[in-house]
Design an enzyme around this catalytic site. Structure first.
Site, PDB file in Angstrom:
ATOM      1  N   HIS A 109       2.325   3.772  -5.128  1.00  0.00           N
ATOM      2  CA  HIS A 109       2.381   2.621  -6.044  1.00  0.00           C
ATOM      3  C   HIS A 109       3.229   1.509  -5.416  1.00  0.00           C
ATOM      4  CE1 HIS A 109       2.275   0.457  -9.817  1.00  0.00           C
ATOM      5  NE2 HIS A 109       3.561   0.223  -9.658  1.00  0.00           N
ATOM      6  N   ASP A 141       1.321  12.615 -13.125  1.00  0.00           N
ATOM      7  CA  ASP A 141       1.170  13.268 -14.426  1.00  0.00           C
ATOM      8  C   ASP A 141       0.203  12.415 -15.243  1.00  0.00           C
ATOM      9  OD1 ASP A 141       2.602  11.102 -15.338  1.00  0.00           O
ATOM     10  OD2 ASP A 141       4.454  12.219 -15.677  1.00  0.00           O
TER      11      ASP A 141
END
Ligand code: GRF
Length: 207
Positions: A109, A141
């Site tokens: 990210h 997740d």
């Protein structure tokens, strides 16, 4: 040797960085399958040019997120993938995928999480006016960029930056960071630490 599945939606420079590291012997891994959810993604072209096995699964062809993830799981398992890398993959994963690869999905990210999750992280950083941003590799997740952080690198924001300039500076660091993390995974040096009532954290054992 680490057997990787790489999921992409965009230009595929992170995919390329992984493949270059493998070819040059800096990473003991093999990319078994590249899946794009976007037909025509440049990442697919790169993969094909590198002689990698590719598959395009458009999420639009599936009735639900779970059904799409089930198709991902089947394809990744069929290719004998052990770890999954989200390299510019613009879809949230469901439990269907995460339970099939428990603790073995990583995402890259372009910010120092938990700052600026979601899309347009570089624009978010510029709008906020931070002087330092960067990139993060984390375990995935069900949230948006919320999983345990594996590694981060800081990148300065310059007064003269526009989103493109900042994106390019961060990308260079992303490529190096992602390969570094995959090396620690290939050497079995990642460890998830779960203390009662606390967030799971990731520790990297020294090599
Ligand atoms: C990268 O900035 C990555 O962090 C983000 O999407 C971008 C993908 O770039 N999730 P590429 O497709 O690897 O060139």
């Amino acid at each position: 040797m680490l057997s990787l599945g790489v999921l992409v939606s965009g230009t595929g420079t992170n995919l390329q960085a992984i493949q270059d590291a493998i070819v040059s012997g800096r990473l003991d891994a093999a990319i078994r399958l590249v899946i794009s959810n976007k037909p025509g993604a440049l990442a697919l072209e790169r993969a094909e040019r590198a002689g990698l096995r590719t598959l395009c699964l458009s999420h639009r062809d599936y009735a639900s997120r779970e059904a799409f993830d089930q198709a991902l799981v089947l394809a990744l398992k069929d290719a004998s993938v052990d770890w999954v890398v989200l390299a510019g993959f613009m879809r949230l994963l469901t439990r269907t995928m995460l339970q099939a690869f428990p603790g073995r999905v990583v995402n890259i990210h372009p910010s120092l999480l938990p700052a600026f999750p979601g899309v347009d992280a570089q624009e978010q950083a510029l709008t906020y006016g931070v002087k330092v941003t960067g990139c993060t590799v984390h375990l995935v997740d069900e949230g948006t960029d919320t999983g345990p952080i594996v590694a981060q690198r800081a990148v300065p924001v310059l007064e003269t930056d526009d989103a493109g300039a900042l994106r390019a500076r961060i990308l260079t660091e992303e490529h190096a960071l992602l390969v570094d993390v995959l090396r620690t995974i290939s050497e079995d040096r990642l460890e998830v630490v779960r203390a009662d009532g606390q967030r799971a954290r990731v520790r990297t054992r020294p090599g």
